[in-house]
Design a protein around this motif. Sequence first.
Motif, short mmCIF file in Angstrom:
data_model
loop_
_atom_site.label_atom_id
_atom_site.label_comp_id
_atom_site.label_asym_id
_atom_site.label_seq_id
_atom_site.Cartn_x
_atom_site.Cartn_y
_atom_site.Cartn_z
N VAL A 150 0.85 -1.19 0.00
CA VAL A 150 0.00 0.00 0.00
C VAL A 150 0.89 1.25 0.00
N THR A 151 0.67 2.11 -0.99
CA THR A 151 1.39 3.38 -1.07
C THR A 151 0.49 4.49 -0.57
N PRO A 152 0.90 5.22 0.49
CA PRO A 152 0.06 6.32 0.99
C PRO A 152 -0.08 7.43 -0.04
N SER A 153 -1.18 8.13 0.00
CA SER A 153 -1.41 9.24 -0.93
C SER A 153 -0.59 10.47 -0.54
N GLN A 154 -0.24 10.60 0.75
CA GLN A 154 0.55 11.73 1.21
C GLN A 154 1.95 11.25 1.56
N SER A 155 2.95 11.92 0.98
CA SER A 155 4.33 11.52 1.20
C SER A 155 4.91 12.23 2.42
N LYS A 156 4.28 11.99 3.58
CA LYS A 156 4.77 12.54 4.83
C LYS A 156 4.83 11.43 5.87
N PRO A 157 5.90 11.41 6.68
CA PRO A 157 6.04 10.35 7.67
C PRO A 157 4.86 10.24 8.62
#
Length: 324
Positions: A150-157
């Motif tokens: 699963v790749t998150p939509s927001q690229s923030k930790p």
Amino acid sequence: MSILFNGRASGASDSAPGLLQKFMMGIVTHLRQAVSSLGELWRSPVWTMVTIAVLGVSMTLPATLHVLVKNLQQVSSNYDQSFEISLFLKNDVTETDIATLVTLLQGDRDVGKVRLIDKTAAMAEFKQESGFGEAITFLDQNPLPDVLLVTPSQSKPAAAEALLNKLQQERFVELAKLDISWLERLAAIMSLVQQVVYTIAALLLCGALLVIGNTIRLLIMDKKAEIEVMKLVGATDSFIQRPFLYTGIWLGVFGGFLAFLVIELMLFWLRGAIANVTQLYQSGFSLNVLTLQEFGILMLIAIGLGLVGSYLAVRSHIKAIEPC
């Protein structure tokens, strides 16, 4: 300066001009002062070039650091987009359960992409790359689970960690895993680089402001006798100040454009070397240059520095000059 003053004097007549005529006369006066200030720079080429060079260099370094940060953000965003949450599913899940979970995840706004690695494909890949060969065929059953990447939509930790905690609660999920520490370190490093760039930029721009102010001060001292004569015949401080303000603006224009040319030449020189490196690593990275909007911001900052530096100089020195 005498041309500008003559323009002021000729505008004073006994008949009161109309509002439009006053407006046009004001524009003509400003244009004359702007052209006259440009002529003053042309008549003193040495100190003009030195001042423009100092201002250009002062603008070049922070602008170059901005381009560096922008390209680092491009690289880091590629890394951010590459991290994935691994969902190890329970052994007793069916294909219907997996399809249902995939559909639910694809409808979640916090999820950017979902990819399934079924246990059969995973075993085939493990058999090929592990080196155990035919020994794996003696296993009674496939011990590997189905995995959802699963790749998150927001690229923030923080967003990735929140999504990890949420996905861990899914009833078909045995284990959810994400290496979040390196993402946090990357975000901290990028924040530190940005703060360093802002600090250096502020110091350099303050230095450029002082250089422009000192340059205008020297120019005012050189014109001291002429300013005294203009005050004797009734010229106002605002009228006397305007040519010096335009001088600061011209210095900002030329200094900002010089900084832009230096940055473009530097990026042009680096583009070939970066292309060779990206070709060796088979990377799709391309060097980001200054956009038209960033060029406009660069010019506005340079002009603002010239205007503010000259304003500070004229406000403190022209008022102090009084005819004897």
